[in-house]
Scaffold this active site. Structure first.
Site, PDB file in Angstrom:
ATOM      1  N   MET A  69       3.102   9.616  -3.414  1.00  0.00           N
ATOM      2  CA  MET A  69       1.771  10.149  -3.344  1.00  0.00           C
ATOM      3  C   MET A  69       1.938  11.070  -2.137  1.00  0.00           C
ATOM      4  O   MET A  69       0.738  11.036  -1.471  1.00  0.00           O
ATOM      5  CB  MET A  69       0.931   8.517  -3.104  1.00  0.00           C
ATOM      6  CG  MET A  69       0.848   7.693  -4.453  1.00  0.00           C
ATOM      7  SD  MET A  69      -0.525   6.789  -4.499  1.00  0.00           S
ATOM      8  CE  MET A  69      -0.573   5.847  -3.061  1.00  0.00           C
TER       9      MET A  69
ATOM     10  N   GLY B 198      11.395   2.587  -4.169  1.00  0.00           N
ATOM     11  CA  GLY B 198      11.903   1.605  -2.701  1.00  0.00           C
ATOM     12  C   GLY B 198      11.598   0.097  -3.241  1.00  0.00           C
ATOM     13  O   GLY B 198      10.832  -0.161  -3.732  1.00  0.00           O
ATOM     14  N   GLU B 199      12.566  -0.657  -2.467  1.00  0.00           N
ATOM     15  CA  GLU B 199      12.597  -2.139  -2.688  1.00  0.00           C
ATOM     16  C   GLU B 199      11.511  -2.660  -1.777  1.00  0.00           C
ATOM     17  O   GLU B 199      11.063  -3.823  -1.968  1.00  0.00           O
ATOM     18  CB  GLU B 199      13.997  -2.605  -2.204  1.00  0.00           C
ATOM     19  CG  GLU B 199      14.987  -2.249  -3.385  1.00  0.00           C
ATOM     20  CD  GLU B 199      16.396  -2.850  -3.103  1.00  0.00           C
ATOM     21  OE1 GLU B 199      16.795  -3.110  -1.821  1.00  0.00           O
ATOM     22  OE2 GLU B 199      17.362  -2.866  -3.965  1.00  0.00           O
ATOM     23  N   LYS B 200      11.139  -1.713  -0.846  1.00  0.00           N
ATOM     24  CA  LYS B 200       9.875  -2.367   0.091  1.00  0.00           C
ATOM     25  C   LYS B 200       8.667  -2.784  -0.874  1.00  0.00           C
ATOM     26  O   LYS B 200       8.235  -3.892  -0.590  1.00  0.00           O
ATOM     27  CB  LYS B 200       9.426  -1.104   1.109  1.00  0.00           C
ATOM     28  CG  LYS B 200       8.213  -1.545   1.726  1.00  0.00           C
ATOM     29  CD  LYS B 200       7.973  -0.431   2.941  1.00  0.00           C
ATOM     30  CE  LYS B 200       6.444   0.135   2.437  1.00  0.00           C
ATOM     31  NZ  LYS B 200       5.485  -0.586   1.951  1.00  0.00           N
TER      32      LYS B 200
ATOM     33  N   HIS C 141      11.038   8.162   1.676  1.00  0.00           N
ATOM     34  CA  HIS C 141      11.123   8.836   0.434  1.00  0.00           C
ATOM     35  C   HIS C 141      12.084   9.681   0.226  1.00  0.00           C
ATOM     36  O   HIS C 141      12.700   9.819  -0.766  1.00  0.00           O
ATOM     37  CB  HIS C 141       9.729   9.646   0.570  1.00  0.00           C
ATOM     38  CG  HIS C 141       8.307   9.168   0.452  1.00  0.00           C
ATOM     39  ND1 HIS C 141       7.721   9.070   1.423  1.00  0.00           N
ATOM     40  CD2 HIS C 141       7.635   8.414  -0.652  1.00  0.00           C
ATOM     41  CE1 HIS C 141       6.323   8.449   1.124  1.00  0.00           C
ATOM     42  NE2 HIS C 141       6.424   8.047   0.122  1.00  0.00           N
TER      43      HIS C 141
END
Ligand code: PAF
Length: 280
Positions: free
Chosen positions: A29, A146-148, A36
């Site tokens: 986004m 992302g694993e976040k 990123h």
């Protein structure tokens, strides 16, 4: 780097890239940061061509103010993507993605409505819908997330599995600031005091991890997180859940295998999330 604003432009860019080999996709986004860029690097390490998307997706925002104030930094984002060797960027308008009369939604009916989905109703439906549209438009071989955003990753994996979408999904480890705060486009919206308070998230996760590794129960670990967050007056705990990382079923008692700890807390107007997978 090709800048594409319409579906036909990005499709023609992808057709030009396909003869060179596989295409990796990074959907964003915008308001890009090192987190990123770690996704772009993972994609670039595995594919001759990488495509990125920048689209602030209205259907995943419950709060109109959140959508309005979401950081938009297009020129800086494009410079970062170009430097990283991205072949093409898709920056559609809202009307391009959600044409007049648009009425189809994609929803993982269970996964979207538990855990963080309770705090943010409709959010994961918006994510699954837009990601499905982007996958269908771009038709990349693999996409990197992302694993976040632990539950988002699970929702996307389930969507792809259930809809038999011909794309591989890869999770990439969370990138953190020096004080342990997970990188997020939301961090810039924190007041300096809230930003200074944000490391309470990783400290709480670490405390819970230590307890689980000492053989304590999931309930004790969750209580320790709540107690830790309560010591920080600027943070309000929104959700803490200890789950099986594959099925997302809540874990009770002493875990017998790996677990995911999912945490969200409100700092002023900004909701921050973080997670930790604990191998037991
Ligand atoms: O993680 C994000 O930035 C967004 O949720 C995504 C996956 C690009 C969908 O809008």
């Amino acid at each position: 780097m090709k800048i594409c604003r319409t579906i036909s432009e990005i499709r023609s860019a992808v057709s030009d890239l396909k003869p060179r080999g596989t295409v990796g996709l990074v959907t964003t986004m915008g308001a890009l940061h090192a987190g990123h860029m770690a996704l772009v690097k993972a994609a670039a390490d595995a594919h001759p061509s990488v495509i990125a998307t920048i689209f602030v997706n209205p259907s995943q925002f419950g709060n109109p103010k959140d959508l309005e104030t979401y950081p938009r930094t297009e020129q800086a984002d494009l410079a970062m993507l170009e430097k990283a060797g991205v072949a093409a960027v898709f920056l559609p308008t809202v009307a391009e993605i959600y044409p007049d009369g648009d009425e189809t939604i994609v929803e993982t009916t269970n996964l979207a409505n538990i855990f963080h989905g309770v705090v943010r109703p409709g959010h994961f439906r918006g994510v699954a819908t837009v990601v499905t549209k982007l996958f269908n438009i771009i038709r990349a071989d693999a996409a990197y997330f992302g694993e976040k955003d632990y539950q988002q990753l699970a929702v996307i994996r389930r969507t792809v599995r259930d809809l038999h979408a011909p794309i591989e999904i890869h999770g990439v480890a969370t990138v953190r600031e020096a004080d342990g705060v997970a990188m997020s486009s939301r961090n810039v919206r924190l007041t300096p005091a809230d930003r200074a308070a944000a490391p309470i998230l990783i400290a709480s996760l670490a405390a819970a991890e230590a307890l689980l590794q000492m053989g304590e129960t999931a309930e004790t670990a969750a209580e320790a997180i709540a107690a830790n967050i309560a010591t920080e007056p600027l943070a309000t705990l929104m959700a803490v859940d200890i789950v099986d990382p594959t099925t997302f079923a809540p874990v009770a008692g002493k875990p017998t295998g790996p677990v995911g700890i999912m945490l969200s807390a409100q700092f002023g107007e900004v909701l921050l999330i973080d997670q930790k997978e604990v191998a037991l």
